[in-house]
Design an enzyme around this catalytic site. Structure first.
Site, PDB file in Angstrom:
ATOM      1  N   ASP A  43      12.259  11.088  -3.221  1.00 52.39           N
ATOM      2  CA  ASP A  43      11.387  10.857  -2.069  1.00 52.39           C
ATOM      3  C   ASP A  43       9.918  10.752  -2.485  1.00 52.39           C
ATOM      4  OD1 ASP A  43      10.838  10.503   0.632  1.00 52.39           O
ATOM      5  OD2 ASP A  43      10.625  12.640   1.016  1.00 52.39           O
ATOM      6  N   GLY A  44       9.183   9.916  -1.765  1.00 48.39           N
ATOM      7  CA  GLY A  44       7.729   9.840  -1.967  1.00 48.39           C
ATOM      8  C   GLY A  44       7.236   8.545  -2.574  1.00 48.39           C
TER       9      GLY A  44
END
Length: 266
Positions: A43-44
Site C-alpha cells: 500500500d502507498g
C-alpha cells in the site's frame, strides 16, 4: 570539494560497506526462526507518487521495483513463500486510466519475468497468480499464464501474485468447491479443513501465513487473506509507503517474529 575520483571511490566504499553490513545482518537473522510465508499488502504507491509530485503510474512502477528487492531479501532469509496483494477486485472501480496503466505495467513485468526470470530461476521460485484471472484483459491473462509456465518446474520457493483478488471471493469459491465435492461423494459434512483445502493458497502448496505486512500506515486488511490470517498470523503495520519499504523496515518485523517464537510455549 573532493576530486571526482575521490568522491566516486568513497561512494563505492560506502556502497560496499553497506552491502557487507546487509549481508552479515541477513546471515544472522536467517540463523534464527524464519517465517515460512510472508504476505504483503503493498500500500502507498499513489501517495508516494503524489509526495514526489509524480504521476500515479510512476508510483506503481516504483512499487514493482520494491517488490523485486523485498523478494530478494525474503529469499536470502530463507522464507519459502511470499504473497503480494497486487490488485484487488474492487480496484476495477478506480479510474479507467489508472486501471489501464496498472494492467499495462503488470503485463510488461510478467513478460519481463518470462524473458529474464533470473532471480526466480536462481532461487527456484515458482510464480502463481491467485484470484479471478477471468476478469483480466486477455493480453494480461496470457502474460500471467506464460510466466506461470516458465517457472512451473521451480520448486524451492513460491511467489503468489494476488490479482484480481478478494478474500471474500476466495472463501466463497472454496466453500462452493467443497460443497460440490461433498455432493459428488454423498458426504455432506463439510468441515473447516475441507474449505481450507480449496483456498487458493492451499491449491498451490503455500504454507499458512506467518506474517502479514501492510505498508503506508493504514491499519486494515482490506479483504486480503482474512481466512489465511485468522489464527496464528502476526500482523504488522509499517508507516512507510511501499516504494520506500526496504531491509531496514523489514528487520524489526523479523526480529519481532523471532522474539515471539522464542517466547511462545513449546
Amino acid at each position: 570539494m573532493l576530486p571526482i575520483f575521490v568522491s566516486d571511490s568513497l561512494g563505492w566504499f560506502h556502497g560496499y560497506a553497506s552491502q557487507k553490513v546487509q549481508d552479515a545482518l541477513l546471515a544472522i537473522l536467517s540463523s534464527g526462526p524464519v517465517p515460512r510465508h510472508v504476505a504483503f499488502i503493498m500500500d502507498g504507491n499513489r501517495r508516494y507518487a503524489r509526495s514526489k509530485h509524480r504521476v500515479v503510474a510512476e508510483g506503481h512502477a516504483q512499487g514493482f521495483e520494491t517488490l523485486s528487492k523485498v523478494l530478494e531479501i525474503c529469499m536470502r532469509l530463507g522464507v519459502r513463500c511470499v504473497s503480494v496483494y497486487a490488485f484487488a477486485i474492487e480496484n476495477f472501480n478506480r479510474s479507467p486510466e489508472e486501471v489501464e496503466a496498472l494492467m499495462a505495467l503488470a503485463e510488461s513485468k510478467l513478460i519481463e519475468i518470462s524473458k529474464h526470470g533470473a532471480m526466480l530461476d536462481q532461487h527456484g521460485i515458482r510464480l502463481n497468480a491467485l484470484g479471478r484471472r477471468d476478469m483480466l484483459p486477455p493480453n494480461v491473462r496470457a502474460a500471467v499464464e506464460k510466466a506461470e509456465e516458465m517457472t512451473r518446474k521451480n520448486n524451492k520457493a513460491i511467489l503468489n501474485i494476488c490479482m484480481p483478488y478478494a478474500s471474500r471471493d476466495d472463501i466463497a469459491s472454496a466453500v462452493q468447491t467443497a460443497a460440490e465435492k461433498a455432493v459428488e461423494s454423498d458426504n455432506y459434512d463439510i468441515t473447516e479443513d475441507d474449505v481450507d483445502a480449496y483456498m487458493s493458497t492451499s491449491a498451490v502448496g503455500s504454507p499458512p501465513v506467518d506474517i502479514l505486512v501492510r505498508t503506508s500506515g493504514v491499519k486494515r486488511l482490506s479483504d486480503y487473506m482474512t481466512w489465511q490470517s485468522c489464527e496464528d498470523t502476526q500482523i504488522q503495520f509499517s508507516s512507510r509507503y511501499w516504494p520506500d519499504f526496504g531491509l531496514w523496515d523489514f528487520v524489526p518485523i523479523i526480529l519481532d517474529y523471532q522474539r515471539k517464537v522464542w517466547s511462545s510455549p513449546a
